[in-house]
Each structure stands twice: as C-alpha cells, then as structure tokens.
Design a protein around this motif. Structure first.
Motif, PDB file in Angstrom:
ATOM      1  N   UNK A   1      59.691   2.458  10.124  1.00 19.89           N
ATOM      2  CA  UNK A   1      58.659   3.436  10.438  1.00 19.89           C
ATOM      3  C   UNK A   1      57.979   2.993  11.736  1.00 19.89           C
ATOM      4  N   UNK A   2      57.751   3.926  12.654  1.00 20.52           N
ATOM      5  CA  UNK A   2      57.141   3.597  13.937  1.00 20.52           C
ATOM      6  C   UNK A   2      55.702   4.109  14.025  1.00 20.52           C
ATOM      7  N   UNK A   3      54.877   3.356  14.750  1.00 20.35           N
ATOM      8  CA  UNK A   3      53.518   3.794  15.027  1.00 20.35           C
ATOM      9  C   UNK A   3      53.514   4.533  16.363  1.00 20.35           C
ATOM     10  N   UNK A   4      52.416   5.201  16.662  1.00 20.68           N
ATOM     11  CA  UNK A   4      52.312   5.926  17.923  1.00 20.68           C
ATOM     12  C   UNK A   4      52.300   4.978  19.119  1.00 20.68           C
ATOM     13  N   UNK A   5      51.934   3.718  18.865  1.00 21.94           N
ATOM     14  CA  UNK A   5      51.929   2.733  19.949  1.00 21.94           C
ATOM     15  C   UNK A   5      53.324   2.179  20.225  1.00 21.94           C
ATOM     16  N   UNK A   6      54.287   2.542  19.374  1.00 22.27           N
ATOM     17  CA  UNK A   6      55.658   2.095  19.583  1.00 22.27           C
ATOM     18  C   UNK A   6      56.075   0.926  18.720  1.00 22.27           C
ATOM     19  N   UNK A   7      55.149   0.369  17.943  1.00 21.98           N
ATOM     20  CA  UNK A   7      55.472  -0.745  17.059  1.00 21.98           C
ATOM     21  C   UNK A   7      56.307  -0.246  15.890  1.00 21.98           C
ATOM     22  N   UNK A   8      57.216  -1.101  15.386  1.00 25.84           N
ATOM     23  CA  UNK A   8      58.096  -0.721  14.282  1.00 25.84           C
ATOM     24  C   UNK A   8      57.829  -1.589  13.059  1.00 25.84           C
ATOM     25  N   UNK A   9      57.873  -0.971  11.882  1.00 19.69           N
ATOM     26  CA  UNK A   9      57.639  -1.677  10.629  1.00 19.69           C
ATOM     27  C   UNK A   9      58.781  -1.400   9.664  1.00 19.69           C
ATOM     28  N   UNK A  10      59.414  -2.451   9.210  1.00 20.94           N
ATOM     29  CA  UNK A  10      60.481  -2.285   8.236  1.00 20.94           C
ATOM     30  C   UNK A  10      59.885  -1.998   6.867  1.00 20.94           C
ATOM     31  N   UNK A  11      60.417  -0.976   6.193  1.00 18.37           N
ATOM     32  CA  UNK A  11      59.868  -0.531   4.912  1.00 18.37           C
ATOM     33  C   UNK A  11      60.931  -0.444   3.831  1.00 18.37           C
ATOM     34  N   UNK A  12      60.487  -0.623   2.596  1.00 19.25           N
ATOM     35  CA  UNK A  12      61.289  -0.340   1.416  1.00 19.25           C
ATOM     36  C   UNK A  12      61.164   1.154   1.143  1.00 19.25           C
ATOM     37  N   UNK A  13      62.294   1.803   0.966  1.00 16.34           N
ATOM     38  CA  UNK A  13      62.296   3.251   0.811  1.00 16.34           C
ATOM     39  C   UNK A  13      62.797   3.612  -0.585  1.00 16.34           C
ATOM     40  N   UNK A  14      62.087   4.532  -1.260  1.00 12.48           N
ATOM     41  CA  UNK A  14      62.568   4.978  -2.572  1.00 12.48           C
ATOM     42  C   UNK A  14      62.112   6.398  -2.860  1.00 12.48           C
ATOM     43  N   UNK A  15      62.753   7.014  -3.842  1.00 11.45           N
ATOM     44  CA  UNK A  15      62.428   8.383  -4.248  1.00 11.45           C
ATOM     45  C   UNK A  15      62.093   8.412  -5.730  1.00 11.45           C
ATOM     46  N   UNK A  16      60.882   8.824  -6.094  1.00 14.27           N
ATOM     47  CA  UNK A  16      60.531   8.952  -7.506  1.00 14.27           C
ATOM     48  C   UNK A  16      61.118  10.231  -8.096  1.00 14.27           C
ATOM     49  N   UNK A  17      61.422  10.191  -9.384  1.00  9.40           N
ATOM     50  CA  UNK A  17      61.824  11.400 -10.094  1.00  9.40           C
ATOM     51  C   UNK A  17      60.578  12.213 -10.382  1.00  9.40           C
ATOM     52  N   UNK A  18      60.555  13.463  -9.927  1.00  8.24           N
ATOM     53  CA  UNK A  18      59.402  14.330 -10.105  1.00  8.24           C
ATOM     54  C   UNK A  18      59.581  15.212 -11.326  1.00  8.24           C
ATOM     55  N   UNK A  19      58.468  15.516 -11.952  1.00  6.64           N
ATOM     56  CA  UNK A  19      58.477  16.423 -13.096  1.00  6.64           C
ATOM     57  C   UNK A  19      58.193  17.833 -12.609  1.00  6.64           C
ATOM     58  N   UNK A  20      58.972  18.777 -13.056  1.00  9.49           N
ATOM     59  CA  UNK A  20      58.785  20.165 -12.628  1.00  9.49           C
ATOM     60  C   UNK A  20      57.414  20.666 -13.043  1.00  9.49           C
ATOM     61  N   UNK A  21      56.733  21.355 -12.122  1.00 10.98           N
ATOM     62  CA  UNK A  21      55.392  21.846 -12.427  1.00 10.98           C
ATOM     63  C   UNK A  21      54.945  22.878 -11.430  1.00 10.98           C
ATOM     64  N   UNK A  22      53.627  22.945 -11.222  1.00  8.31           N
ATOM     65  CA  UNK A  22      53.081  23.974 -10.351  1.00  8.31           C
ATOM     66  C   UNK A  22      53.340  23.694  -8.875  1.00  8.31           C
TER      67      UNK A  22
END
Length: 292
Positions: free
Chosen positions: A210-231
């Motif tokens: 993920x990059x900041x507006x200043x150009x710095x980069x940050x390594x991140x752990x990426x994941x997707x939660x299972x969502x429950x159907x709703x409104x």
C-alpha cells in the motif's frame, strides 16, 4: 522506501461505516475456532482514527470517521481491556442521514474473551441498544435489546468456545500468526452479532503493498472476510482488508462492494502503538495519507 517485515472485519450489520470498519476483521468457519494465546499487537493507550469514503460511479466522497481506542480497567473485579469504537458521518451529511454509533467492550487482557458488549446505534430515525453479558461458568450469553418504540427483549444464548463480539474480534485477528497460513487458506472464527452466533472465516490472500501520497510503501497482510448477506452486502467475499505486516498489525485500508456502489476506510492517524522497533511505524504517534 519499501518496508518489509517478517510474519508473526466480517460481518456487517445494518448501514454504518463504523460497523464496516470494525467488522472488516471478522469471518465465519466450519472449523473449530482458535483462542488467543498471546497479545503482541496492541496495548492500553492505543488510538486509531479512520476516514470513511463512499464511491458511486467515479467519485470518492468523504462520508464519515471512525475512532477505536483501548485502555485497561476493571470489570467485575477482573483486569480488562475497555475497547471503545465511535462512528459518525461528516456534518455535511447530517441533513441527509445523521449517524452516531458507539460500541463498548470489556475483554480479558490475556485471552481477549469478552465479558460485556454494548452497542448503541443512532442512524437517522433508527435507534437501538444492544447489551450482552458473557457467563463462562454457565456457558451462556445473556442479552438485552431495546429498539425504538418496541418492547425490551431479553434472551439467553448458548455460548460457543472462543466467541468474540465485533470489537474484541478485530483485536483478536490482529494477533493471528499468519505465518501458519499460505495464500488462499481459510482461517476460522466465531462471532456474536445481532443476538446470533455466526461461524465465519477470513481468507488469507498473501502480501500486497500500500502506498502513501508521499510515495512511501508499506507491505501489508491482505485478506477477505466472509460477509453475511444483509441490507448492505450480497454476501460472499466482497471485502478486502490490509493489515500492516509488522508486530502492530494496524488496519491500514479496507474496501468493500455494497449493494449500491462501494465503500473504503483509510487509516488517518494513530497513537500509543505497542511496537516501535522492527515496525512500519517509526513513532508511536503519527498521521498517514494513504493514496486512494
């Protein structure tokens, strides 16, 4: 400059950006949930502030703010973390849809097992107050729910091992050992939402920068939660979360598709971080401008 560090949500309820950002760290599974063995990610005094955005078409509009804070205190003669979350829309939207939500949780400092959870929801003309008491001796959860113009409802649920509320679960996920998982793995979790216990999961998707507006980069752990159907959601894995890949495990960004458009939450400021060595964050207090 790129930062690289070694490895160590969600259910969404109703309409609020607060719940989106809190629930971005949760999920449900058919596998037995794991309990916390060691909290290394946060401490008393930590405060995180997020800016929420809504996208409709090609325009991202600042829509609200969410703050999360932690401090130690006593509850029922036990040492606990008092975790508080507050969400509100920007004043410019008050005329259209006024939102003020507050969440409070008291959780054991060692296991993060919740003892009490309180949720007060004020969204336009919708008001609700949810309270939950966790009784581990009787293996029960007692609830009290009051909604506008309706009678108070009392209930008793049978608890399941390692069940979290929507606040404590976010801090639990920050302490997961992602080194145990490979890309595509599902990590199980049990969570209490709206007087029901759900078995969900988060799917680990590896690393991403993920990059900041200043150009710095940050390594991140990426994941997707299972969502429950709703409104708001169709259900499935239409949400993505990025946690800083260091010992703080700060949620840096979250994106999700909703029934109309999409929403995004970006970390705006932080203070009181537990870990400053071997960290993406060189100071315990600071501000970020994540590139949109």
């Amino acid at each position: 400059m790129k930062h690289v560090f070694p490895f160590k949500y969600s259910i969404f309820s109703k309409r609020t950006i607060l719940v989106l950002l809190l629930l971005l760290l949760m999920g449900t599974f058919a596998v037995k949930a794991q309990c916390l063995e060691n909290n290394f990610a946060f401490q008393s005094g930590e405060k995180l502030v997020f800016r929420g955005y809504y996208n409709w078409g090609f325009i991202w509009v600042a829509a609200g703010e969410v703050s999360l804070s932690v401090r130690t205190t006593k509850f029922q003669n036990k040492k606990t973390f008092k975790i508080e979350g507050e969400g509100k829309n920007t004043k410019a939207f008050d005329w259209f849809f006024k939102l003020r939500d507050t969440l409070t949780c008291y959780a054991d400092t060692k296991t993060l097992a919740p003892l009490y959870f309180d949720r007060r929801t004020h969204e336009a003309k919708y008001d609700a107050h949810h309270e939950y008491w966790f009784d581990y001796e009787k293996n029960q959860i007692r609830s009290k729910i009051q909604k506008r113009d309706k009678a108070v409802k009392f209930d008793t649920l049978k608890n399941k091992p390692c069940t979290f509320d929507i606040l404590s679960v976010a801090y639990y996920v920050r302490n997961l050992d992602f080194a145990k998982y490979k890309k595509g793995d599902k990590i199980p979790l049990s969570m209490l939402v709206d007087n029901e216990i759900h078995s969900l999961y988060i799917r680990f998707r590896g690393l991403e920068t993920i990059k900041t507006k200043s150009g710095e980069s940050f390594e991140c752990l990426k994941f997707s939660p299972l969502l429950v159907e709703g409104t708001m959601f169709k259900g499935g894995e239409d949400m993505t979360v990025w946690l800083s890949n260091d010992d703080n495990r700060i949620p840096i960004m979250v994106e999700a598709k909703v029934l109309v458009g999409s929403v995004k939450g970006l970390l705006e400021s932080y203070e009181g971080l537990r870990n400053t060595k071997n960290s993406l964050f060189k100071n315990e207090k600071g501000n970020l401008e994540i590139a949109e």
